[in-house]
Motif scaffolding. Structure first.
Motif, PDB file in Angstrom:
ATOM      1  N   THR A 146       0.841  -1.212   0.000  1.00 34.44           N
ATOM      2  CA  THR A 146       0.000   0.000   0.000  1.00 34.44           C
ATOM      3  C   THR A 146       0.871   1.255   0.000  1.00 34.44           C
ATOM      4  O   THR A 146       0.621   2.210  -0.761  1.00 34.44           O
ATOM      5  CB  THR A 146      -0.948  -0.009   1.221  1.00 34.44           C
ATOM      6  N   THR A 168       3.041   5.906  12.951  1.00 37.51           N
ATOM      7  CA  THR A 168       4.201   5.018  12.785  1.00 37.51           C
ATOM      8  C   THR A 168       3.765   3.554  12.682  1.00 37.51           C
ATOM      9  O   THR A 168       4.530   2.656  12.983  1.00 37.51           O
ATOM     10  CB  THR A 168       5.146   5.160  13.999  1.00 37.51           C
ATOM     11  N   VAL A 171       1.592   0.761   7.609  1.00 31.98           N
ATOM     12  CA  VAL A 171       1.697   1.490   6.339  1.00 31.98           C
ATOM     13  C   VAL A 171       2.628   2.686   6.497  1.00 31.98           C
ATOM     14  O   VAL A 171       3.485   2.950   5.638  1.00 31.98           O
ATOM     15  CB  VAL A 171       0.301   1.963   5.867  1.00 31.98           C
ATOM     16  N   THR A 189       4.511  12.216  11.770  1.00 35.01           N
ATOM     17  CA  THR A 189       3.835  12.673  12.987  1.00 35.01           C
ATOM     18  C   THR A 189       3.649  11.465  13.879  1.00 35.01           C
ATOM     19  O   THR A 189       3.579  10.325  13.397  1.00 35.01           O
ATOM     20  CB  THR A 189       2.443  13.269  12.698  1.00 35.01           C
ATOM     21  N   THR A 192       2.530   9.435  19.928  1.00 34.82           N
ATOM     22  CA  THR A 192       3.195   8.733  21.024  1.00 34.82           C
ATOM     23  C   THR A 192       4.651   9.181  21.120  1.00 34.82           C
ATOM     24  O   THR A 192       5.468   8.840  20.266  1.00 34.82           O
ATOM     25  CB  THR A 192       3.144   7.203  20.762  1.00 34.82           C
ATOM     26  N   ALA A 282      -6.034   5.205  -1.553  1.00 34.57           N
ATOM     27  CA  ALA A 282      -4.927   4.250  -1.688  1.00 34.57           C
ATOM     28  C   ALA A 282      -5.477   2.832  -1.666  1.00 34.57           C
ATOM     29  O   ALA A 282      -6.607   2.596  -1.229  1.00 34.57           O
ATOM     30  CB  ALA A 282      -3.944   4.437  -0.550  1.00 34.57           C
TER      31      ALA A 282
HETATM   32  N1  LIG Z   1      -6.410   1.488   1.541  1.00 32.79           N
HETATM   33  C1  LIG Z   1      -5.881   0.292   1.776  1.00 32.79           C
HETATM   34  O1  LIG Z   1      -5.832  -0.589   0.929  1.00 32.79           O
HETATM   35  C2  LIG Z   1      -5.284   0.053   3.126  1.00 32.79           C
HETATM   36  C3  LIG Z   1      -4.165  -0.767   3.247  1.00 32.79           C
HETATM   37  C4  LIG Z   1      -3.586  -0.901   4.499  1.00 32.79           C
HETATM   38  C5  LIG Z   1      -4.146  -0.265   5.587  1.00 32.79           C
HETATM   39  N2  LIG Z   1      -5.261   0.480   5.443  1.00 32.79           N
HETATM   40  C6  LIG Z   1      -5.832   1.207   6.572  1.00 32.79           C
HETATM   41  O2  LIG Z   1      -4.861   2.183   6.956  1.00 32.79           O
HETATM   42  C7  LIG Z   1      -4.915   2.397   8.350  1.00 32.79           C
HETATM   43  C8  LIG Z   1      -3.534   2.138   8.946  1.00 32.79           C
HETATM   44  O3  LIG Z   1      -3.235   0.774   8.864  1.00 32.79           O
HETATM   45  P1  LIG Z   1      -1.947   0.196   9.567  1.00 32.79           P
HETATM   46  O4  LIG Z   1      -1.896  -1.251   9.223  1.00 32.79           O
HETATM   47  O5  LIG Z   1      -0.780   1.026   9.249  1.00 32.79           O
HETATM   48  O6  LIG Z   1      -2.386   0.377  11.109  1.00 32.79           O
HETATM   49  P2  LIG Z   1      -1.513   0.261  12.408  1.00 32.79           P
HETATM   50  O7  LIG Z   1      -0.256  -0.475  12.153  1.00 32.79           O
HETATM   51  O8  LIG Z   1      -2.399  -0.256  13.465  1.00 32.79           O
HETATM   52  O9  LIG Z   1      -1.134   1.791  12.710  1.00 32.79           O
HETATM   53  C9  LIG Z   1      -1.671   2.457  13.794  1.00 32.79           C
HETATM   54  C10 LIG Z   1      -0.853   3.713  14.087  1.00 32.79           C
HETATM   55  O10 LIG Z   1      -1.357   4.839  13.368  1.00 32.79           O
HETATM   56  C11 LIG Z   1      -1.216   6.009  14.162  1.00 32.79           C
HETATM   57  N3  LIG Z   1      -2.500   6.714  14.261  1.00 32.79           N
HETATM   58  C12 LIG Z   1      -2.743   7.935  13.735  1.00 32.79           C
HETATM   59  N4  LIG Z   1      -3.980   8.317  13.950  1.00 32.79           N
HETATM   60  C13 LIG Z   1      -4.572   7.352  14.642  1.00 32.79           C
HETATM   61  C14 LIG Z   1      -5.879   7.206  15.176  1.00 32.79           C
HETATM   62  N5  LIG Z   1      -6.811   8.151  15.022  1.00 32.79           N
HETATM   63  N6  LIG Z   1      -6.144   6.073  15.859  1.00 32.79           N
HETATM   64  C15 LIG Z   1      -5.210   5.113  16.014  1.00 32.79           C
HETATM   65  N7  LIG Z   1      -3.949   5.216  15.505  1.00 32.79           N
HETATM   66  C16 LIG Z   1      -3.639   6.328  14.837  1.00 32.79           C
HETATM   67  C17 LIG Z   1      -0.661   5.560  15.505  1.00 32.79           C
HETATM   68  O11 LIG Z   1       0.751   5.763  15.434  1.00 32.79           O
HETATM   69  P3  LIG Z   1       1.442   6.790  16.441  1.00 32.79           P
HETATM   70  O12 LIG Z   1       1.303   6.197  17.813  1.00 32.79           O
HETATM   71  O13 LIG Z   1       2.837   6.896  15.976  1.00 32.79           O
HETATM   72  O14 LIG Z   1       0.699   8.078  16.284  1.00 32.79           O
HETATM   73  C18 LIG Z   1      -0.956   4.072  15.543  1.00 32.79           C
HETATM   74  O15 LIG Z   1      -0.046   3.342  16.309  1.00 32.79           O
HETATM   75  C19 LIG Z   1      -6.010   1.494   8.867  1.00 32.79           C
HETATM   76  O16 LIG Z   1      -7.216   2.213   8.915  1.00 32.79           O
HETATM   77  C20 LIG Z   1      -6.096   0.405   7.819  1.00 32.79           C
HETATM   78  O17 LIG Z   1      -7.349  -0.232   7.814  1.00 32.79           O
HETATM   79  C21 LIG Z   1      -5.839   0.657   4.225  1.00 32.79           C
END
Ligand SMILES: NC(=O)c1ccc[n+]([C@@H]2O[C@H](COP(=O)([O-])OP(=O)(O)OC[C@H]3O[C@@H](n4cnc5c(N)ncnc54)[C@H](OP(=O)(O)O)[C@@H]3O)[C@@H](O)[C@H]2O)c1
Length: 338
Positions: A146, A168, A171, A189, A192, A282
């Protein structure tokens, strides 16, 4: 073989260890002995019953890597003994997304990778180079692809451009790593404070701690001489989308990756129009994208962002860990360690 089934009901208690017949490869298919898998936010949504109600039971988790142990008729692309990573959107071999290509996905609606043996299409696996461990390879299919697709396929990032990345998580960690490798200036950004150093270790040039700068868009403008970032990776959606748009330069792109805040986003249309920003949804990608990512990592000698490795049978604990959001990058499950 053993597998984890997501049975009726919601929450981690619905994850159950079961014994299933070993799969046999059909024509054009392979069977992979899994060595590692990784968790994505999508898995949490499925386990909680928030995502589409796929048939139950099914084998969850989309991201995995392992060793080919059997091939069906007509398979020349890989051979037994090859280490491979499985592509997540299995019908999307190359090119852009179409309804037909994006319909089949590992880990819902199709069975996923939380099993000792997994049957897969041979054109939906990619060989893992020697420099990548199984655990690292297992982080790539959703989060890695992604980030890769947003930065390089949807729109090619140029050296010297700036990228603002929210958080962090999986993705975001890949976006920081890959954007830095491509010669961009990376501004991350984080909510944490303890993660500031880890974001720098991944390659962020600047890290904005949100407790210090809740108006992070203003800080991005300061750090870019008032111009704004060329690209913004938004993982939260919700009301915060306004800040992503405000942090983006005139004519830049905000990549709509996720909805960690809320699934609905609202933003000021006049701001978006004044800035003439592109809001771009995305997506995970094709097997060709996965290959491109593997090449990019290998050529840059980059290490995918593994946060923690746990035994695969401890998936419930791994889910709980993911919910705490203390991870940076990816939480990985290792097979054969139990
Ligand atoms: N479009 C697609 O195809 C696609 C693909 C992959 C993922 N996604 C989506 O993208 C998002 C991120 O996925 P991921 O796998 O990277 O998740 P993840 O590993 O759980 O990332 C979570 C991190 O994002 C930060 N964050 C920022 N705003 C937040 C909020 N309002 N609530 C909770 N955490 C927040 C936090 O980091 P800090 O503590 O550093 O702030 C948190 O630790 C999810 O919604 C997922 O469903 C979509």
């Amino acid at each position: 073989m053993r597998a984890i089934h997501l049975i009726d009901g919601h929450g981690p208690e619905a994850l159950t260890l079961v014994e299933l017949p070993a799969p046999v490869p059909g024509p054009g298919e392979v069977v992979v002995r899994m060595r590692a898998a990784s968790l994505n936010n999508r898995d949490l949504l499925l386990i909680d019953g928030i995502y589409a109600p796929f048939r139950r039971p099914f084998i969850p988790l989309s991201d995995g890597a392992g060793e080919v142990v059997a091939t069906g008729a007509g398979v020349a692309r890989v051979a037994p003994g090859d280490r491979v990573v499985l592509s997540y959107v299995t019908g999307w071999v190359a090119g852009g997304p179409t309804d037909e290509r994006v319909a089949r996905r590992l880990g819902g609606p199709d069975d996923g990778v939380l099993a000792e043996l997994v049957r897969a299409r041979a054109d939906a696996v990619v060989r893992v180079p020697a420099g990548l461990s199984d655990e690292e390879a297992a982080t790539l299919p959703i989060a890695g692809v992604t980030a890769y697709r947003a930065l390089f396929v949807d729109e090619r990032l140029a050296p010297g451009q700036s990228v603002a990345v929210q958080g962090t998580g999986g993705v975001a960690a890949f976006a920081i790593l890959l954007a830095k490798q491509a010669g961009a200036r990376v501004i991350a950004t984080t909510r944490t404070r303890e993660k500031v150093g880890r974001a720098r270790d991944l390659g962020a040039d600047e890290v904005i701690a949100l407790d210090e700068h809740p108006a992070w868009d203003q800080r991005v403008l300061e750090l870019t001489g008032g111009r704004g970032a060329d690209r913004v990776i938004d993982v939260a959606g919700g009301r915060g989308l306004d800040r992503s748009i405000a942090a983006c330069r005139t004519g830049g792109t905000v990549h709509l990756v996720g909805f960690l805040d809320t699934r609905e986003a609202s933003f000021d249309l006049t701001l978006a129009m004044r800035r003439v920003v592109t809001l771009r949804a995305a997506s995970a990608g094709s097997c060709e994208d996965l290959e491109g990512l593997v090449r990019a990592l290998a050529s840059g000698n980059l290490r995918p962002p593994v946060d923690q490795v746990m035994p695969w049978t401890e998936v419930r604990a791994a889910v709980a860990r993911m919910r705490e959001r203390r991870h940076v990058g990816k939480i990985v499950l290792r097979f054969g360690a139990d």
